[in-house]
Design an enzyme around this catalytic site. Structure first.
Site, PDB file in Angstrom:
ATOM      1  N   GLY A 256       0.855  -1.177   0.000  1.00  0.00           N
ATOM      2  CA  GLY A 256       0.000   0.000   0.000  1.00  0.00           C
ATOM      3  C   GLY A 256       0.893   1.230   0.000  1.00  0.00           C
ATOM      4  O   GLY A 256       2.105   1.135  -0.174  1.00  0.00           O
ATOM      5  N   SER A 257       0.305   2.391   0.213  1.00  0.00           N
ATOM      6  CA  SER A 257       1.100   3.621   0.216  1.00  0.00           C
ATOM      7  C   SER A 257       0.243   4.793   0.670  1.00  0.00           C
ATOM      8  O   SER A 257      -0.985   4.754   0.574  1.00  0.00           O
ATOM      9  CB  SER A 257       1.648   3.942  -1.181  1.00  0.00           C
ATOM     10  OG  SER A 257       2.419   2.900  -1.698  1.00  0.00           O
TER      11      SER A 257
END
Length: 831
Positions: A256-257
Site C-alpha cells: 500500500g502507500s
C-alpha cells in the site's frame, strides 16, 4: 507520444569540466566536485548512506552505471529475481520452496511460480512486446538504458565472480549468472503484472478439467490423471462473498502507500510539496533502491525504483515530484464460460461450441536426491485468457462453467515508457500527458506536485474497458454482487465477472486507449488543486473532500466509508494548512511534514480509546470469560488510560496492547461493521462512523483476548513499543516505530514471520518529501527504511534503518555543488 521538453540544469562550467577531464578516480577514493572521467565514461558518485549519483553522456552509459551500482548493493536479490522470471527456481532450489511472484512475500511454491513463468516464456509474451515499435514497445531511450544496465550488472559480476560475492544469500551459488536484456524485460513485465499474480497464479497452473487432477511427473513422463470429486455449484451470493473476503484479506496484507501533494495554498516558504510514503516489502524483489540519474542537458532525476528497473519510479526532477499508491482498480477481470458437461474443455460462445486451447508446460525440478527431473502440466486457455480454479485461495470450481482470466497488463511494457516520461516531466500537466499517452501504469494512482504550486491526483492507468453500461449488460449474477460491492465498507476492488457466452461481453476496444481492451484514459479521474490532494489506497472519491470525484464504477467506489488511514491523511493535511494541529504556523514545511508522519498517530485510538477505557473499567469484577479462559482485564485499564498520546512511537506504552485489542475487535470486519453508535454518513465521510459503543460485548471480549495473548507471550501490558517491535540487522536489534494501517497510522509498519523469525515484513520503505520554491533547487529529504543493501556485510545494510528508527532524514544532494560538498564523497568511474 509524451512531450519531451527538457532543459539543462548543470552549470556550464561543470559541463565543460566533464568534457575535458581525464583523471580516473578508483572506488573508495575521495573525488573532486565534478566527475573525474567525463560524460563519455559512466561515473558513480556515492554520498552519505551509499546513495549513488550516476552521470553519463548517454542513456546506455547511464544504464551501465545503474546496473553496476544496483548489483553492487543487491546482487543476490537481483539474481534471485532473474531465476524466478527464467522459471528455474525448482531446478536450483527445489519445487517446495517458496516464491514471491506478486505483491506479497512467499505466496506460492517454486513449482507453481516456475509453471506460471514458463508459460509466459513458451508464449513469447515479452519477446512479442519487444518486437513492437514505440510507443507500444519500449522507446529508444528505454532500450539503450536496458542495454547499458545489462553491461553494468554483468561487469560487476565478472569482477567478483559468484564465489567473490560477500552476501551469504548467494555466495558461490550456481544460479548466479550473467544476464541478458531479455531477463531485464521479463523482470519488468513480472513487476507490471504482479497485481494479478498473487490472486490468480495458483489457480491457473492447477486448473484441470472435471475428473482429472494436475498431472506431474519426472523424466518427462506425465502421470495419469486422477478422478476428482464432483463439486456442487455454489450460489452467486456465496461465491461473491467468498471472493470478496479473499480479496479483502489480501488487500490488508499486501502493499500500500500514502501520498500527499500540497499546492501553493498549503506550503509555507515554497510553492509545491509532496510526501511519498510507499509501503512495500522489506525483503525480496519488491525492495526499493535509491539513485540519482543525470545526463547533462537531457535528464536530472532523483528518487527510488523497484530494484532492477533502471529508471526512477518515485522521485523528483528540477520541476516535478511524484509518487504512486496502490489503486482500487482490479488488475484483472474474469469471464464465466459455460462448458459442455460431456466435454468440459469445450465452451459456448454466441451459440456455438469452441474448443479450449491446451498447452503442455514443462519445468526442470531438483529431486530430493539431487537429481534432475521434469514436471509437466497441461494448462488450458480460452479466447478470453487462461482458465483459473481459484482466486486468492478461494475455489472457483470448473463444473458447469469455468472462470477465465483476462489481464490488462499482460501485453504491457509501456510502463517503462511511462516512468521514463515522468522522469522528464516539467509540470503536472506533463504528468497527465505522460499517463494518458502511455497508459502504462499497472495498478497505481499517481500523486504529484510541481514548482508552479499545483497538486495533482490522477488514477490514469491500464484499466479494463468496462464502462457502467457494459457492466450492466454483461455482468453475471455473481459479478453484479461482486462488482458493485453491495456490502457497506468493503475494501475489495470491483472485480468483474462477465458473461463469456456472448462475444460482445469481451472488453471493447476504445480508439482513444493506448491498447486494445483498455478504458479511455480521458474518462479516468484526475484532480488539480492549489491546496492538497492525496491517496491512502482508497478509491479516488475523496482525493480532496472539497471536490469529490466521479468516475466509471470499474475505478472504485464512491460515497462509501474511508479507511482510518485515509481519514488520518486528510485530517493531517487540513489541520496543518489551517494551523490547528498544535504545531507552529500554518502550511507545510519539511520539518512539519516529517514531524507529522513520524508522530505515528493512530486515528483508531483518537476515535475509540476513551470508550475502550470505559469498557475496561465497567467490566464487573474485571473478569471476562473468552474462549474458555477467565481473563482479569483490570491491569489493562490504567495502561490504556495513561496512553494519552495515541501514538506508536518507540517509547510509547500501551500502544502494543491497543494494537492487539484493535486486531481482535476489527479482525475480518469492515470499518462500518464495528459497534459504532454513529454510522457512516456520506455527507460527513471523514468523521463517520464514530462513537464506539463501550457497552457492546465485542469491545470487552476483544480487550480480554488481547490481554490473554500478551500474557501468554510474556509481554507486559505496558511494554514500550521499542521492546517488542524490532528488526535484526547483522545481530543488532533495531527498534522500529509505526504500526498497522488498520490503526489509522500513516507510518505503516507490519511485523510478521520472515524465514521463521519475527521481523518487519513490509511498510514504509523509501520515504521522501520534496519542497519547491519559486527558484533554486528542490529541497529533498528521504530515508530508505531498510537501507540500500540487502547484503548483511555491506556498510549500507542498516545505516538508514537506524536513521529511520530515530525518525531522521537524509538531506538530498541534487546539484553538482551539493554533491561535491558531501564529506563522504567517493567516485567509481566505469572505463
Amino acid at each position: 507520444m509524451p512531450r519531451r521538453r527538457t532543459r539543462a540544469r548543470l552549470p556550464i562550467a561543470v559541463m565543460a569540466a566533464l568534457a575535458v577531464t581525464s583523471t580516473t578516480a578508483s572506488a573508495g577514493t575521495p573525488a573532486a566536485a565534478a566527475p573525474a572521467a567525463g560524460p563519455d565514461r559512466p561515473t558513480i558518485r556515492y554520498t552519505e548512506y551509499g546513495i549513488p549519483h550516476i552521470i553519463a553522456s548517454d542513456w546506455e552509459g547511464l544504464g551501465t552505471g545503474y546496473g553496476y551500482a544496483a548489483a553492487k548493493d543487491n546482487v543476490c536479490t537481483l539474481a534471485d529475481t532473474y531465476l524466478m522470471v527464467d522459471a528455474q527456481r525448482s531446478r536450483y532450489l527445489g519445487p517446495d520452496g517458496r516464491a514471491s511472484p506478486g505483491q506479497n512475500q512467499n505466496t506460492t511454491t517454486n513449482l507453481n511460480s516456475d509453471l506460471y513463468f514458463q508459460r509466459l516464456k513458451d508464449d513469447r509474451v515479452v519477446e512479442r512486446l519487444l518486437d513492437l515499435p514505440a510507443p507500444d514497445g519500449p522507446e529508444p531511450e528505454v532500450r539503450e538504458t536496458v542495454r547499458g544496465y545489462v553491461r553494468g550488472y554483468n561487469r560487476y559480476l565478472a569482477e567478483t565472480g559468484a564465489s567473490g560475492i560477500t552476501d551469504p544469500a548467494c555466495k558461490g551459488a550456481a544460479w548466479v549468472r550473467p544476464i541478458t536484456e531479455l531477463d531485464v524485460y521479463r523482470h519488468a513485465h513480472a513487476e507490471i503484472i504482479m497485481g494479478g499474480a498473487d490472486a490468480l497464479l495458483d489457480g491457473q497452473v492447477n486448473a484441470v478439467p472435471p475428473g482429472t487432477s494436475a498431472a506431474s511427473a519426472s523424466a518427462g513422463n506425465t502421470s495419469p490423471a486422477k478422478p476428482s470429486k464432483p463439486v456442487k455449484p455454489a450460489k452467486p451470493e456465496e461465491v461473491a462473498k467468498g471472493i470478496r473476503a479473499a480479496l479483502e484479506a489480501n488487500r490488508r496484507d499486501s502493499m500500500g502507500s500514502n501520498a500527499l501533494a500540497v499546492g501553493s495554498q498549503g506550503v509555507s516558504g515554497g510553492t509545491g510539496m509532496l510526501l511519498a510514503n510507499p509501503h512495500f516489502p522489506w525483503q525480496g524483489k519488491n525492495r526499493m533502491w535509491q539513485s540519482h540519474l543525470t545526463i547533462p542537458g537531457k535528464l536530472n532525476v532523483s528518487g527510488a525504483s523497484l530494484l532492477g528497473l533502471p529508471a526512477v519510479n518515485i522521485g523528483h526532477n528540477d520541476d516535478v515530484v511524484w509518487s504512486h499508491t496502490v489503486a482500487t482498480v482490479a488488475p484483472f477481470g474474469l469471464f464465466d464460460v459455460q462448458v459442455d458437461p460431456l466435454n468440459p474443455t469445450a465452451y459456448l460462445v454466441d451459440g456455438a461450441w469452441e474448443r479450449m486451447t491446451s498447452q503442455r508446460v514443462s519445468v526442470d525440478v531438483r529431486n530430493a536426491d539431487g537429481s534432475l527431473g521434469k514436471v509437466t502440466r497441461t494448462l488450458w486457455s480460452t479466447r478470453y485468457g487462461p482458465v483459473t480454479t481459484s482466486i486468492m485461495g478461494y475455489p472457483l470450481p470448473w463444473v458447469v462453467s469455468a472462470h477465465v482470466v483476462r489481464d490488462p497488463n499482460r501485453d504491457n511494457l509501456r510502463a517503462l515508457n511511462t516512468w521514463f516520461g515522468l522522469d522528464r516531466a516539467r509540470d503536472v500537466h506533463d504528468v497527465v500527458d505522460v499517463l494518458e499517452t502511455t497508459q502504462g501504469v499497472p495498478f497505481f494512482n499517481t500523486v504529484a506536485a510541481d514548482r508552479a504550486g499545483n497538486a495533482l491526483y490522477a488514477n490514469i492507468q491500464a484499466v479494463p474497458n468496462i464502462t457502467d453500461e457494459h457492466a450492466r449488460a454483461c455482468l453475471t449474477e455473481t459479478g453484479k454482487l461482486l462488482f458493485h460491492q453491495t456490502v457497506p465498507g468493503s475494501n475489495a476492488p470491483p472485480v468483474s465477472i462477465l458473461d463469456g457466452k456472448r462475444s460482445a461481453c469481451d472488453w471493447p476496444d476504445d480508439p482513444d486507449a493506448a491498447a486494445p481492451g483498455l478504458l479511455d484514459p480521458h474518462v479516468q479521474p484526475r484532480l488539480i488543486r492549489s491546496d492538497f490532494v492525496g491517496n491512502a489506497n482508497d478509491s479516488p472519491w475523496l482525493a480532496n473532500p472539497e471536490q469529490p470525484l466521479s468516475y466509471p464504477r470499474v475505478m472504485g467506489d464512491t460515497a462509501a466509508p474511508r479507511s482510518l488511514r485515509t481519514q488520518e491523511l486528510i485530517l493531517t493535511a487540513r489541520k496543518r494548512i489551517d494551523g490547528t494541529d498544535g504545531l507552529p504556523g500554518r502550511g507545510f514545511t519539511p520539518e512539519t511534514m516529517g514531524r507529522l508522519l513520524f508522530s505515528d498517530n493512530s486515528r483508531a485510538a483518537d476515535l475509540t480509546l476513551d470508550a475502550t477505557v470505559k469498557a475496561c473499567r465497567d467490566v464487573p469484577f474485571g473478569l471476562v470469560l473468552v474462549d474458555g479462559n477467565l481473563v482479569d482485564v483490570r491491569e489493562a485499564c490504567p495502561v490504556l488510560a495513561a496512553w494519552k498520546s495515541h501514538d506508536f512511537t518507540a517509547d510509547s506504552r500501551g500502544s502494543w496492547l491497543f494494537a492487539h485489542y484493535w486486531a481482535y475487535l476489527s479482525g475480518g470486519k469492515r470499518l462500518g461493521d464495528l459497534p459504532w453508535k454513529v454510522p457512516f454518513d456520506p455527507k460527513s465521510p471523514v468523521h463517520t462512523p464514530n462513537s464506539l459503543d463501550s457497552g457492546n460485548s465485542a469491545v470487552r471480549d476483544a480487550l480480554a483476548r488481547a490481554v490473554l495473548a500478551l500474557r501468554k507471550a510474556g509481554v507486559p501490558l505496558n511494554a514500550q513499543l521499542s521492546d517488542v517491535q524490532r528488526i535484526t540487522r547483522a545481530g543488532e536489534q533495531i527498534p522500529i516505530h509505526g504500526s498497522l494501517g488498520e490503526l489509522g497510522v500513516l507510518n505503516v509498519i507490519t511485523p510478521g514471520q520472515v524465514d521463521g523469525k519475527f521481523d518487519v515484513t513490509f511498510g514504509s520503505s523509501f520515504v521522501q518529501q520534496v519542497r519547491f520554491t519559486a527558484d533554486g533547487p528542490p529541497e529533498a529529504y528521504s530515508v530508505t527504511a531498510y537501507s540500500q543493501s540487502a547484503d548483511p556485510t555491506s556498510p549500507h545494510h542498516a545505516d538508514q534503518t537506524r536513521l529511520f528508527a530515530a525518525s531522521g532524514w537524509v538531506t538530498g544532494r541534487f546539484t553538482e555543488e551539493q554533491i561535491a560538498a558531501s564529506p563522504e564523497l567517493r567516485t567509481k568511474v566505469l572505463d
